[in-house]
Each structure stands twice: as C-alpha cells, then as structure tokens.
Design a protein around this motif. Structure first.
Motif, short mmCIF file in Angstrom:
data_model
loop_
_atom_site.label_atom_id
_atom_site.label_comp_id
_atom_site.label_asym_id
_atom_site.label_seq_id
_atom_site.Cartn_x
_atom_site.Cartn_y
_atom_site.Cartn_z
N ASN A 341 103.77 45.84 15.75
CA ASN A 341 104.80 46.08 14.74
C ASN A 341 105.00 44.82 13.91
O ASN A 341 104.34 43.79 14.14
CB ASN A 341 106.12 46.56 15.37
N SER A 342 105.88 44.88 12.93
CA SER A 342 106.03 43.76 12.01
C SER A 342 106.55 42.50 12.70
O SER A 342 106.17 41.38 12.35
CB SER A 342 106.97 44.15 10.86
N GLN A 343 107.41 42.67 13.70
CA GLN A 343 107.97 41.50 14.38
C GLN A 343 106.93 40.81 15.25
O GLN A 343 106.84 39.57 15.24
CB GLN A 343 109.18 41.92 15.21
N THR A 344 106.15 41.58 16.01
CA THR A 344 105.13 40.94 16.84
C THR A 344 104.03 40.33 15.96
O THR A 344 103.47 39.28 16.29
CB THR A 344 104.52 41.92 17.85
N THR A 345 103.74 40.98 14.83
CA THR A 345 102.77 40.42 13.90
C THR A 345 103.25 39.07 13.38
O THR A 345 102.48 38.10 13.32
CB THR A 345 102.52 41.38 12.73
N ALA A 346 104.51 39.00 12.99
CA ALA A 346 105.06 37.76 12.45
C ALA A 346 104.98 36.63 13.47
O ALA A 346 104.61 35.49 13.13
CB ALA A 346 106.50 37.98 12.00
N LYS A 347 105.32 36.92 14.73
CA LYS A 347 105.26 35.88 15.76
C LYS A 347 103.83 35.38 15.95
O LYS A 347 103.60 34.17 16.06
CB LYS A 347 105.80 36.43 17.08
N PHE A 348 102.89 36.29 15.99
CA PHE A 348 101.50 35.90 16.21
C PHE A 348 100.96 35.12 15.02
O PHE A 348 100.30 34.07 15.18
CB PHE A 348 100.65 37.14 16.46
N LEU A 349 101.25 35.60 13.80
CA LEU A 349 100.75 34.91 12.61
C LEU A 349 101.36 33.53 12.48
O LEU A 349 100.67 32.57 12.08
CB LEU A 349 101.06 35.74 11.36
N GLN A 350 102.65 33.38 12.79
CA GLN A 350 103.29 32.08 12.70
C GLN A 350 102.62 31.08 13.63
O GLN A 350 102.37 29.93 13.27
CB GLN A 350 104.78 32.21 13.04
N ARG A 351 102.29 31.55 14.85
CA ARG A 351 101.66 30.64 15.81
C ARG A 351 100.24 30.30 15.38
O ARG A 351 99.82 29.15 15.47
CB ARG A 351 101.64 31.29 17.20
N ALA A 352 99.50 31.29 14.91
CA ALA A 352 98.14 31.04 14.45
C ALA A 352 98.12 30.09 13.26
O ALA A 352 97.31 29.15 13.19
CB ALA A 352 97.46 32.36 14.09
#
Length: 420
Positions: A341-352
């Motif tokens: 979902n958008s929230q898990t995507t945001a967390k992963f992208l921020q870390r990457a």
C-alpha cells in the motif's frame, strides 16, 4: 559484504539447495554460525533478552529472529523455500520399451519444455524405520546425473516448433537405465548408505524431486547476470538469511522462509499455516504486547518480479516494466494480489533513497492475470502492514532462470540497514 563475496556465496547456496529441505538445512547452519540458537517447537521456550534464535517446521520452513526485549518494531522479511519442479510419485518405477523410467508429478506452475534434454538428478527427504524400530527421516542428494527426459525428434513431430504441447502424465517421465533389474528400494538404501545410514529396516515414504545438475553461474560479457535453477525463490531466501545474520542482536528483525508457496501456501509449513503466528505468540505471550508488536512492525514479502523480456516487451505495461540490474522492484496490484500500500511503499522508498539504492515499480498489464505471493496471506493472517518487493527475473518457473547480478545485493543493503 561486497557484491562479489555476496554473489559467490549465493552461487554456492543455490547449488547446495536442490530442495526446500536442503535449503532449510543450509540456512540453519548459517544461522548457527551467526550465533543463533535452535529452538524446538515441541518444547517450552525460555527466551533471553538479547538472544538470537531460529526454529524449523517440517524440515522445509524456517524462522529466525532477534529478541531485543524492549523494542517491538520488527522488520520481518518473508520468502519461500520451494520452487516448481518434477516430484517423484510414491510408486515411481515404470519398465517398458527397453528402459527404466520414473513417474513424476508437476509441482507448481512449471514451465515444462525447458526440462527436456537436461542432465537431471534427484534429492529430497526419505522416512524409514531404524534398527531401534523408530521412524527417522534423512535428506539425500544423489548428485550424479542419473536421468534425462529426451525430446521427440522433429522428424516424428513436424509441428514441434509451432504448437508443441506437453502431456504431464506421458511426456515428461525421466529415463534412468536400460537395466530392467533396477530395484527402487535398493536404490534408496544405497543413497542412505552413502550418508552413513546402513541399517534401515523399512523404507516407508519419500518426498523426492528432480533437479538440473548444471551449476549456478555468471552469464554475460561483464558477468551481468546470474543463471540458475530455483532463483524463485532461493534468491530472496539468501538475501533474507544474510540480512538477519548481519544485524546486531538489539535490532528487532525476523526472517521466515515458508514452504509450499508455489502450490498455494495451504499447509502446516506454508504461509497459510500457523508457523509464523505460533512463533510470534511465543515471543510475545501477553496479548496486548503481541498486538502492539504486530502493529508497530512491517513485513517485506520478498519474491521474484517479472523483468521486461526484451523479446516480448508487449507482455508488460510500458510504464511499469522493471529492468534487470536497475534496482529492487515494488510490486503493486489494485486487487490485493500484492499486499503493498502507499504507506509501506513510502517507508521502503525512504529507506532505499537514504542508502542510495534504486527502486522500480511493477504493475501487471490490466488485461493479464497477476500471480500472488506470501504477502497478502501473511498480512491477512497476522494483521501486519506489508510490502511486496522482488528482484527482476526472466524465465520465471523455468528449469533455469535469469536475474541481474546487482539486484540481490542491493536488496540486502536495504534490509540490513533498514532500522539504522
């Protein structure tokens, strides 16, 4: 760990893991070398703050976790240990037309045509009665190139290059010998003898699979690719295993490799079973703490992703067509075939992004069906926020798959540093 050392270890892991049983055994050895203590599901657990533990189920699924005590914001990484293959039937021996051949079943969504004309061997688990009249199990790996599935000559099938189909019952039986005195029980006893088991009184059952004997290897002018059997999903198993072995004990992290994903995950050792939930409840036996941990944590479901095929580009949505060696893929599906979902995507992208690692996004063509993963199953059963990611792959579910030599190492760096 640099990319060269990472990939050399990956090649060795792939070659040493012809079945989920062998993959689980090898991961267990890796965990023990990294200081993880093995737990037994049949005994009471006494977990110590600052400890590192692992546990297996059915010899084919494994969970490893750190136990920092105070922190509950776990990064969980999920993969699956099984791959499509040809499984031996219980009574496999067929003697006809001058040869001995084995009857097999197709396990999972297997690409059948690439199995023809390959040197194949056999591995898996055997259950037997020992000299003390106790049932035991052992893993065997024949290793020798014992069988082949010969193609029908084009002279006898002039449509082979136009409309060839494969009958799973009659066309894919591997041939082993012209010696019709072959005895299957004696063959299994010989394999047990090779690993030091000499007094099996009775051979009761087996779960054996054929595998390609060609070794995993680099391919490409600059070693651009890694070619191997079982990249789906031992690639993610290796990444998850190394990631949790690389973090400190005070970092809350869990890794699970589940069996039977390729056939729907509905088993005691599959993601649809109770293995993960049972483990988490034993880690946090207070219900309030358990829910707090689940809702504070995140699951990264790591499976392979379809790289755009350069010879079949129309099979992809051109705006969501991942490239090999261009980064980890976030997999998205409006109908929840992936749990992103958008929230898990945001967390992963921020870390990457913070680690300088590239990320791509994959959405299937809207007029084509979409496969699924353990992500939605785990998210539903546990209630944990989940993202589905993958490593771009070609020839998925073939006897030999292809992935970029950069991408797995990139995912490893993201997972290893996720909490830092």
């Amino acid at each position: 760990m640099n990319k060269q050392d990472f990939n050399e270890g990956l090649l060795g892991f792939l070659d040493a893991s012809p079945t989920p049983f062998h993959a689980t055994q090898n991961m267990g050895l890796m965990f023990e070398n990294a200081g993880f203590e093995k737990l037994d599901e049949k005994k009471k657990w006494e977990l110590r703050e600052g400890g590192k533990y692992y546990v297996t189920r059915n010899d084919s699924s494994v969970i490893a976790f750190t136990y920092p005590g105070s922190r509950k914001d776990y990064l969980m990484v999920g993969a699956h240990s099984d791959s499509p293959n040809l499984k031996l039937k219980p009574n496999p021996v067929i003697k006809e037309h001058g040869v001995v051949k084995f009857g097999v079943e197709s396990y999972g969504g297997l690409l059948l045509n690439p199995w023809f004309d390959r040197d194949i061997s056999l591995a898996g688990r055997v259950s037997y009665l020992d000299e003390k009249n106790e049932i035991q199990s052992a893993l065997i790996n024949v290793e020798k190139k014992i069988a082949i599935i010969p193609s029908l000559a084009i002279h006898l099938d002039d449509k082979a290059n136009k409309e060839r189909t494969v009958n799973k019952q009659t066309d894919i039986c591997p041939i082993l010998s012209t010696n019709e005195d072959f005895d299957f029980d004696a063959f299994i006893r010989w394999q047990l003898d090779r690993i030091g088991i000499k007094n099996a009184k009775e051979i009761y059952a087996h779960e054996l699979s054929f595998y390609d004997t060609q070794k995993a290897s680099y391919v490409g002018l600059r070693d651009d690719f890694i070619a191997s059997a079982r990249l789906d999903n031992l690639l993610s198993c290796y990444v998850g295993m190394l990631s949790i072995c690389s973090v400190e004990a005070d970092t809350p992290m869990l890794f699970i490799a589940s069996d039977h994903e390729e056939v729907g995950s509905e088993s005691t050792s599959g993601a649809g079973g109770s293995f993960l939930e049972n483990t988490l409840r034993r880690m946090f036996d207070d219900y309030e703490e358990y829910v707090e941990m689940v809702r504070s944590s995140m699951m990264v479901s790591a499976d392979n992703a379809h790289a755009i095929h350069p010879n079949y580009p129309s099979k992809h949505d051109k705006e969501h067509a991942p490239l090999m060696n261009d980064g980890v893929v976030v997999k998205i599906n409006a109908n929840q075939r992936y749990a992103t979902n958008s929230q898990t995507t945001a967390k992963f992208l921020q870390r990457a992004d913070s680690l300088g690692q590239k990320v791509q996004k994959f959405v299937n063509r809207s007029d084509m069906g979409c496969g699924s993963t353990i992500g939605p199953i785990t998210a539903t059963r546990i209630g944990i926020d989940t993202i589905d990611v993958g490593l771009p792959t070609l020839a998925m579910h073939s006897i030999r798959e292809l992935a970029g030599s950069d991408d797995a190492h990139s995912l490893y760096k993201i997972l290893r540093e996720f909490h830092l």
